[in-house]
Write an enzyme that holds these catalytic residues in place. Structure first.
Site, mmCIF file in Angstrom:
data_model
loop_
_atom_site.group_PDB
_atom_site.id
_atom_site.type_symbol
_atom_site.label_atom_id
_atom_site.label_comp_id
_atom_site.label_asym_id
_atom_site.label_seq_id
_atom_site.Cartn_x
_atom_site.Cartn_y
_atom_site.Cartn_z
ATOM 1 N NE ARG A 67 -3.523 0.052 2.670
ATOM 2 C CZ ARG A 67 -4.326 0.221 3.718
ATOM 3 N NH1 ARG A 67 -4.458 -0.735 4.611
ATOM 4 N NH2 ARG A 67 -4.977 1.346 3.880
ATOM 5 C CG LEU A 98 0.268 18.019 -1.737
ATOM 6 C CD1 LEU A 98 0.407 19.527 -1.539
ATOM 7 C CD2 LEU A 98 1.633 17.393 -2.022
ATOM 8 C CG ASN A 112 -3.695 21.485 -8.556
ATOM 9 O OD1 ASN A 112 -2.750 20.966 -9.142
ATOM 10 N ND2 ASN A 112 -4.945 21.079 -8.746
ATOM 11 C CG HIS A 114 -8.606 20.682 -11.967
ATOM 12 N ND1 HIS A 114 -8.266 19.411 -11.579
ATOM 13 C CD2 HIS A 114 -9.805 20.586 -12.587
ATOM 14 C CE1 HIS A 114 -9.224 18.572 -11.936
ATOM 15 N NE2 HIS A 114 -10.180 19.266 -12.548
ATOM 16 C CG ASP A 155 -9.315 18.761 -7.936
ATOM 17 O OD1 ASP A 155 -8.138 19.141 -7.925
ATOM 18 O OD2 ASP A 155 -9.701 17.736 -8.543
HETATM 19 C C1 GAR Z 1 -2.294 19.605 -16.924
HETATM 20 O O1 GAR Z 1 -3.327 19.652 -17.860
HETATM 21 C C2 GAR Z 1 -2.826 19.865 -15.530
HETATM 22 O O2 GAR Z 1 -3.856 20.791 -15.496
HETATM 23 C C3 GAR Z 1 -3.327 18.492 -15.164
HETATM 24 O O3 GAR Z 1 -2.353 17.613 -15.654
HETATM 25 C C4 GAR Z 1 -1.726 18.192 -16.806
HETATM 26 C C5 GAR Z 1 -0.243 18.199 -16.593
HETATM 27 O O4 GAR Z 1 0.424 18.601 -17.771
HETATM 28 N N1 GAR Z 1 -3.532 18.383 -13.746
HETATM 29 C C6 GAR Z 1 -4.556 17.718 -13.217
HETATM 30 O O5 GAR Z 1 -5.377 17.109 -13.859
HETATM 31 C C7 GAR Z 1 -4.608 17.770 -11.704
HETATM 32 N N2 GAR Z 1 -5.892 17.343 -11.224
HETATM 33 P P1 GAR Z 1 1.924 19.097 -17.735
HETATM 34 O O6 GAR Z 1 2.750 18.034 -17.013
HETATM 35 O O7 GAR Z 1 2.301 19.180 -19.201
HETATM 36 O O8 GAR Z 1 1.991 20.427 -17.050
#
Ligand code: GAR
Length: 200
Positions: A67, A98, A112, A114, A155
């Site tokens: 785990r 985190l 963050n 999103h 989120d």
């Molecule tokens: C991005 O689109 C970011 O918004 C998403 O992952 C991608 C990372 O791309 N994050 C999430 O979905 C978090 N919940 P990157 O590595 O090219 O920046």
């Protein structure tokens, strides 16, 4: 005053690149990019950081009895952030949730990005391409991106920046993802980071 910033990544690192480019271009006068931490040693984001001369660090997930060792990860991450004198943390495609140690110690100093207009398409299972797949399945005509404070609610933290992006006929998750990145994420993430660092 420049704030020492850590960017946490797991994958391609295009949002990290947007921060690097903004900083190099002089758009982030209150940001000092101190370290990039990756949860994966194979992440392309690490190459981008090295190319830019930014210090890198890898902290991969550990497992106890099969785990994920969340407490151990939290301790390891806290140690890295402390050793590097980090004041502000950016999650840029970071795929580890985190733990309480980091959340408490850097309260209101973790952001963050999103890839949707939160609170739509957020929470468990909503990351990366999957977010755009869900948005298209639902039939939304407008999507976009959000930069928010990270707290204990997945989120769910206070929203700092949002930018809308129109969905086009014929969009598939990949095309929508690309446009949301180009027209929203890569713009609002550096902007929100600068505002946070300036106002701390
Ligand atoms: C991005 O689109 C970011 O918004 C998403 O992952 C991608 C990372 O791309 N994050 C999430 O979905 C978090 N919940 P990157 O590595 O090219 O920046």
């Amino acid at each position: 005053m420049r704030r020492r910033v850590a960017v946490l990544v797991s994958g391609g690192g295009s949002n990290l690149q947007a921060i690097i480019d903004a900083e190099r271009g002089g758009a982030l006068p209150h940001v000092e990019l101190a370290v990039v931490v990756s949860s994966s040693k194979g992440a392309f984001a690490l190459r981008r950081a090295e190319e830019a001369g930014v210090k890198t660090c890898v902290l991969e997930r550990g497992y106890v009895d099969g785990r994920f060792d969340g407490v151990g990860y939290d301790e390891g991450l806290c140690a890295i952030l402390r050793e590097n004198g980090i004041e502000v943390v950016v999650l840029a495609g970071f795929l580890v949730v985190l733990g309480a140690g980091v959340l408490d110690a850097w309260k209101n100093r973790i952001i963050n990005v999103h890839p949707s207009l939160l609170p739509s398409f957020g929470g468990a299972g909503c990351y990366g391409l999957n977010v755009h797949k869900r948005a298209l399945e639902r039939g939304v005509k407008v999507s976009g991106a959000t930069v928010h404070i990270v707290d204990g609610a997945l989120d769910g933290g206070r929203i700092l920046e949002q930018r809308a992006v129109a969905v086009r006929p014929g969009d598939v998750p990949e095309t929508l993802q690309r446009r949301v990145m180009e027209e929203a994420e890569w713009i609002i993430l550096p902007q929100a980071l600068e505002v946070l660092c300036e106002t701390l």
